[in-house]
Design a protein around this motif. Structure first.
Motif, short mmCIF file in Angstrom:
data_model
loop_
_atom_site.label_atom_id
_atom_site.label_comp_id
_atom_site.label_asym_id
_atom_site.label_seq_id
_atom_site.Cartn_x
_atom_site.Cartn_y
_atom_site.Cartn_z
N GLY A 16 0.80 -1.21 0.00
CA GLY A 16 0.00 0.00 0.00
C GLY A 16 0.84 1.26 0.00
O GLY A 16 0.30 2.37 0.08
N LYS A 17 2.14 1.13 -0.11
CA LYS A 17 3.05 2.29 -0.18
C LYS A 17 4.32 1.87 -0.90
O LYS A 17 4.70 0.69 -0.88
N PRO A 18 4.98 2.82 -1.55
CA PRO A 18 6.16 2.47 -2.35
C PRO A 18 7.37 2.11 -1.50
O PRO A 18 7.48 2.53 -0.33
N ILE A 19 8.26 1.32 -2.07
CA ILE A 19 9.55 1.03 -1.46
C ILE A 19 10.38 2.31 -1.50
O ILE A 19 10.27 3.10 -2.44
N ASP A 20 11.21 2.53 -0.49
CA ASP A 20 12.10 3.70 -0.48
C ASP A 20 12.90 3.75 -1.79
O ASP A 20 13.63 2.80 -2.11
N PRO A 21 12.76 4.85 -2.58
CA PRO A 21 13.44 4.93 -3.87
C PRO A 21 14.95 4.74 -3.77
O PRO A 21 15.57 4.15 -4.66
N GLU A 22 15.57 5.21 -2.69
CA GLU A 22 17.01 5.07 -2.54
C GLU A 22 17.40 3.61 -2.34
O GLU A 22 18.40 3.13 -2.90
N LYS A 23 16.59 2.88 -1.54
CA LYS A 23 16.88 1.45 -1.33
C LYS A 23 16.67 0.66 -2.62
O LYS A 23 17.48 -0.21 -2.95
N GLU A 24 15.58 0.96 -3.32
CA GLU A 24 15.34 0.27 -4.59
C GLU A 24 16.45 0.58 -5.59
O GLU A 24 16.95 -0.30 -6.29
N GLY A 25 16.84 1.86 -5.63
CA GLY A 25 17.91 2.27 -6.53
C GLY A 25 19.21 1.54 -6.22
O GLY A 25 19.95 1.16 -7.14
N MET A 26 19.51 1.32 -4.93
CA MET A 26 20.73 0.62 -4.54
C MET A 26 20.68 -0.83 -5.02
O MET A 26 21.69 -1.37 -5.51
N VAL A 27 19.50 -1.47 -4.89
CA VAL A 27 19.35 -2.85 -5.36
C VAL A 27 19.63 -2.93 -6.86
O VAL A 27 20.36 -3.81 -7.34
N HIS A 28 19.04 -1.99 -7.61
CA HIS A 28 19.24 -1.99 -9.06
C HIS A 28 20.70 -1.69 -9.42
O HIS A 28 21.23 -2.25 -10.39
N LEU A 29 21.34 -0.81 -8.65
CA LEU A 29 22.74 -0.47 -8.91
C LEU A 29 23.64 -1.68 -8.72
O LEU A 29 24.51 -1.98 -9.56
N VAL A 30 23.42 -2.41 -7.61
CA VAL A 30 24.20 -3.62 -7.34
C VAL A 30 23.92 -4.66 -8.43
O VAL A 30 24.83 -5.31 -8.94
N GLY A 31 22.65 -4.81 -8.80
CA GLY A 31 22.28 -5.75 -9.85
C GLY A 31 22.92 -5.40 -11.18
O GLY A 31 23.39 -6.30 -11.90
N PHE A 32 22.97 -4.11 -11.48
CA PHE A 32 23.60 -3.68 -12.73
C PHE A 32 25.08 -4.03 -12.74
O PHE A 32 25.63 -4.49 -13.74
N GLY A 33 25.74 -3.82 -11.57
CA GLY A 33 27.15 -4.17 -11.46
C GLY A 33 27.39 -5.65 -11.68
O GLY A 33 28.33 -6.05 -12.36
N LEU A 34 26.50 -6.48 -11.11
CA LEU A 34 26.62 -7.93 -11.28
C LEU A 34 26.39 -8.33 -12.74
O LEU A 34 27.08 -9.22 -13.26
N LEU A 35 25.44 -7.67 -13.39
CA LEU A 35 25.18 -7.98 -14.80
C LEU A 35 26.39 -7.63 -15.67
O LEU A 35 26.73 -8.38 -16.60
N ILE A 36 27.02 -6.50 -15.37
CA ILE A 36 28.22 -6.11 -16.12
C ILE A 36 29.32 -7.14 -15.90
O ILE A 36 30.02 -7.55 -16.85
N PHE A 37 29.48 -7.60 -14.65
CA PHE A 37 30.50 -8.61 -14.34
C PHE A 37 30.22 -9.91 -15.10
O PHE A 37 31.13 -10.50 -15.71
N ILE A 38 28.96 -10.35 -15.10
CA ILE A 38 28.59 -11.57 -15.81
C ILE A 38 28.84 -11.40 -17.31
O ILE A 38 29.34 -12.31 -17.98
N MET A 39 28.50 -10.21 -17.84
CA MET A 39 28.70 -9.98 -19.27
C MET A 39 30.18 -10.04 -19.63
O MET A 39 30.55 -10.59 -20.67
N LEU A 40 31.03 -9.52 -18.74
CA LEU A 40 32.48 -9.57 -18.99
C LEU A 40 32.98 -11.02 -18.98
O LEU A 40 33.81 -11.41 -19.81
N MET A 41 32.46 -11.83 -18.05
CA MET A 41 32.85 -13.23 -17.98
C MET A 41 32.40 -13.99 -19.22
O MET A 41 33.16 -14.80 -19.78
N VAL A 42 31.15 -13.72 -19.65
CA VAL A 42 30.64 -14.39 -20.85
C VAL A 42 31.42 -13.95 -22.09
O VAL A 42 31.72 -14.76 -22.97
#
Length: 334
Positions: free
Chosen positions: A299-325
């Motif tokens: 019934g209320k949004p997730i804290d934008p800063e916390k959500e943004g941090m999750v996406h930032l970490v996820g983006f970093g992991l995706l870049i790492f995986i892409m480099l490995m692939v």
């Protein structure tokens, strides 16, 4: 050079279509779009039209639509965060929807050009098991051992996987439904099990559209089967997963084989892109949709800063995986 140009066209088309989906629906629901970008990194070209910057960036991987209030707090009534949850989910789904639509359009064009192989039998070899069992040209195979057979590939796959010397084939002949016990033999030249029938080819728009939906469904099933094999440890990820370098190589191979092969590969990659973006992986559309569903439950949004941090970490992991692939892609080239 021709391979690089072909790869740039294929990847550029996929990115533009995906981002165009986000862009179109965002505009339709009244969200302020700040930038529509093809590529990542430094800007090569930019043109402003209305309130939106249209840019081409230096690294030809990916792209994005930057919307007001998507990754930050905004009081603007036209911001992403101030729109209804269903409108925001529609914007996020639209990218993958466009990838699926592109694949269906491409496959429809291919099937309309070369025709769609049906389960109608065009001919039976005189010395074939099917001939000996009484199957005739004009019959339509509808089932093998009681399993519905919707496509010729399904018929052939069942025959190949069957370990029996005989199978039960159900055919339609006019208004009759007939059961035939058919022997199976191994064709040494083709290296597969056969019953000796040749399937008919239908060339019409209706058949092409129906064939494109069936092929899309088949590709989706194959992709999820691959995910299952990853979790069970049966998949060889080093050989079955391709990054940017691997995709360029595949496009090069397809280009040398002809336009139809390039189109088929484009449709396959488009469906892959559509599915991957809907997975609940941080930084991808599926993860953002998950956060919106959590918002609907809470019934209320997730804290934008916390959500943004999750996406930032996820983006970093995706870049790492892409480099490995990419590293694995390079190893496969040598």
């Amino acid at each position: 050079m021709f391979t690089l140009i072909s790869a740039a066209i294929v990847l550029g088309l996929l990115v533009i279509v995906h981002e165009l989906g986000h862009f179109t629906v965002a505009k339709a629901v009244g969200i302020k779009v700040q930038e529509f970008s093809v590529g990542m990194g430094p800007k090569i070209f930019q043109k402003r039209k209305g309130e939106t910057d249209y840019s081409l960036r230096g690294v030809p991987i990916g792209g994005y639509v930057k919307m007001e209030g998507e990754d930050e707090s905004s009081e603007d009534e036209r911001s992403f965060s101030n729109k209804p949850i269903l409108s925001r989910i529609a914007v996020l789904i639209a990218g993958s929807f466009m990838n699926f639509l592109l694949a269906i359009i491409i496959l429809t064009g291919i099937f309309y050009t070369i025709g769609v192989v049906t389960t109608d039998i065009a001919g039976v070899s005189d010395d074939a098991p099917a001939y000996e069992a009484g199957i005739e040209a004009g019959d339509k195979i509808i089932a093998i051992d009681g399993e519905t057979a919707r496509t010729p590939s399904a018929v052939q796959n069942y025959i190949n996987l069957s370990e029996e010397d005989q199978i039960q084939v159900t055919v339609e002949r006019g208004e009759e439904t007939l059961e035939k016990t058919v022997g199976v033999r191994v064709d040494e030249e083709l290296n597969r099990r056969i019953i000796g029938v040749e399937f008919d080819v239908e060339q019409s728009l209706g058949a092409a559209v129906a064939g494109s939906f069936r092929e899309t469904r088949t590709i989706v099933v194959e992709i999820f089967n691959f995910f299952t094999r990853i979790f069970t440890g049966e998949a060889d990820v080093s050989q079955e997963v391709a990054g940017p370098v691997g995709i360029v190589s595949l496009v090069g191979d397809a280009t040398r084989a002809g336009f139809i092969n390039v189109a088929l590969l484009t449709a396959f990659i488009s469906i892959n892109l559509g599915i991957m973006n809907l997975l609940p992986i941080p930084a991808l559309d599926g993860s953002r949709i998950l956060f919106l569903l959590l918002e609907a439950v809470r019934g209320k949004p997730i804290d934008p800063e916390k959500e943004g941090m999750v996406h930032l970490v996820g983006f970093g992991l995706l870049i790492f995986i892409m480099l490995m692939v990419t590293y694995q892609d390079i190893l496969r080239l040598f």
